[in-house]
Motif scaffolding. Sequence first.
Motif, mmCIF file in Angstrom:
data_model
loop_
_atom_site.group_PDB
_atom_site.id
_atom_site.type_symbol
_atom_site.label_atom_id
_atom_site.label_comp_id
_atom_site.label_asym_id
_atom_site.label_seq_id
_atom_site.Cartn_x
_atom_site.Cartn_y
_atom_site.Cartn_z
ATOM 1 N N THR A 43 0.866 -1.166 0.000
ATOM 2 C CA THR A 43 0.000 0.000 0.000
ATOM 3 C C THR A 43 0.904 1.217 0.000
ATOM 4 O O THR A 43 1.855 1.296 0.776
ATOM 5 C CB THR A 43 -0.919 0.018 1.233
ATOM 6 N N THR A 45 1.097 5.358 0.320
ATOM 7 C CA THR A 45 0.429 6.579 0.761
ATOM 8 C C THR A 45 1.323 7.757 0.390
ATOM 9 O O THR A 45 2.498 7.774 0.736
ATOM 10 C CB THR A 45 0.183 6.565 2.284
ATOM 11 N N CYS A 60 -5.119 13.515 -9.472
ATOM 12 C CA CYS A 60 -4.980 12.437 -8.494
ATOM 13 C C CYS A 60 -5.376 11.084 -9.093
ATOM 14 O O CYS A 60 -4.691 10.081 -8.874
ATOM 15 C CB CYS A 60 -5.800 12.730 -7.245
ATOM 16 N N GLN A 64 -2.740 7.980 -9.491
ATOM 17 C CA GLN A 64 -3.008 6.662 -8.917
ATOM 18 C C GLN A 64 -2.847 5.565 -9.977
ATOM 19 O O GLN A 64 -2.169 4.562 -9.736
ATOM 20 C CB GLN A 64 -4.422 6.591 -8.342
ATOM 21 N N HIS A 81 -3.379 -0.677 -2.689
ATOM 22 C CA HIS A 81 -4.005 0.637 -2.562
ATOM 23 C C HIS A 81 -2.979 1.726 -2.829
ATOM 24 O O HIS A 81 -1.811 1.575 -2.483
ATOM 25 C CB HIS A 81 -4.557 0.863 -1.149
ATOM 26 N N HIS A 83 -3.091 5.594 -1.709
ATOM 27 C CA HIS A 83 -3.794 6.663 -1.001
ATOM 28 C C HIS A 83 -3.093 7.979 -1.293
ATOM 29 O O HIS A 83 -1.875 8.094 -1.094
ATOM 30 C CB HIS A 83 -3.794 6.422 0.509
ATOM 31 N N LEU A 84 -3.855 8.943 -1.786
ATOM 32 C CA LEU A 84 -3.300 10.266 -2.058
ATOM 33 C C LEU A 84 -3.921 11.275 -1.098
ATOM 34 O O LEU A 84 -5.141 11.341 -0.968
ATOM 35 C CB LEU A 84 -3.584 10.693 -3.493
ATOM 36 N N ILE A 85 -3.071 12.031 -0.464
ATOM 37 C CA ILE A 85 -3.497 13.103 0.433
ATOM 38 C C ILE A 85 -2.904 14.391 -0.120
ATOM 39 O O ILE A 85 -1.681 14.496 -0.258
ATOM 40 C CB ILE A 85 -2.980 12.865 1.860
#
Length: 96
Positions: A43, A45, A60, A64, A81, A83-85
């Motif tokens: 995963t 992030t 985004c 991804q 996964h 995860h984009l912040i």
Amino acid sequence: MRRYDAACATVATVVMMCLKERLEVVSEESTVDVQFRGLDRCTVTIALVMKSSAPVVSVCKEVQKEIVEEIRILTPFIVEHVHLIVKKLILEKTNA
């Protein structure tokens, strides 16, 4: 432990290569965290810094997809996964 560290570094390098290609992303200020589950599943992030003029949602989504595809092509790992912040939007400097 070395194998885990090497795997994390490899995936993080692939991610950063993807980010550096994006003009909308300030890759130098973005950070990547990789967590593995088992020997081959990870995963990712990413805390992104983006230019305020960028279409955030579409960028985004593209990032991804690109990250999953590049990791699939360049490594033996499976991305579960991404995860984009978006941690910050920055104003672009104008040459006036």
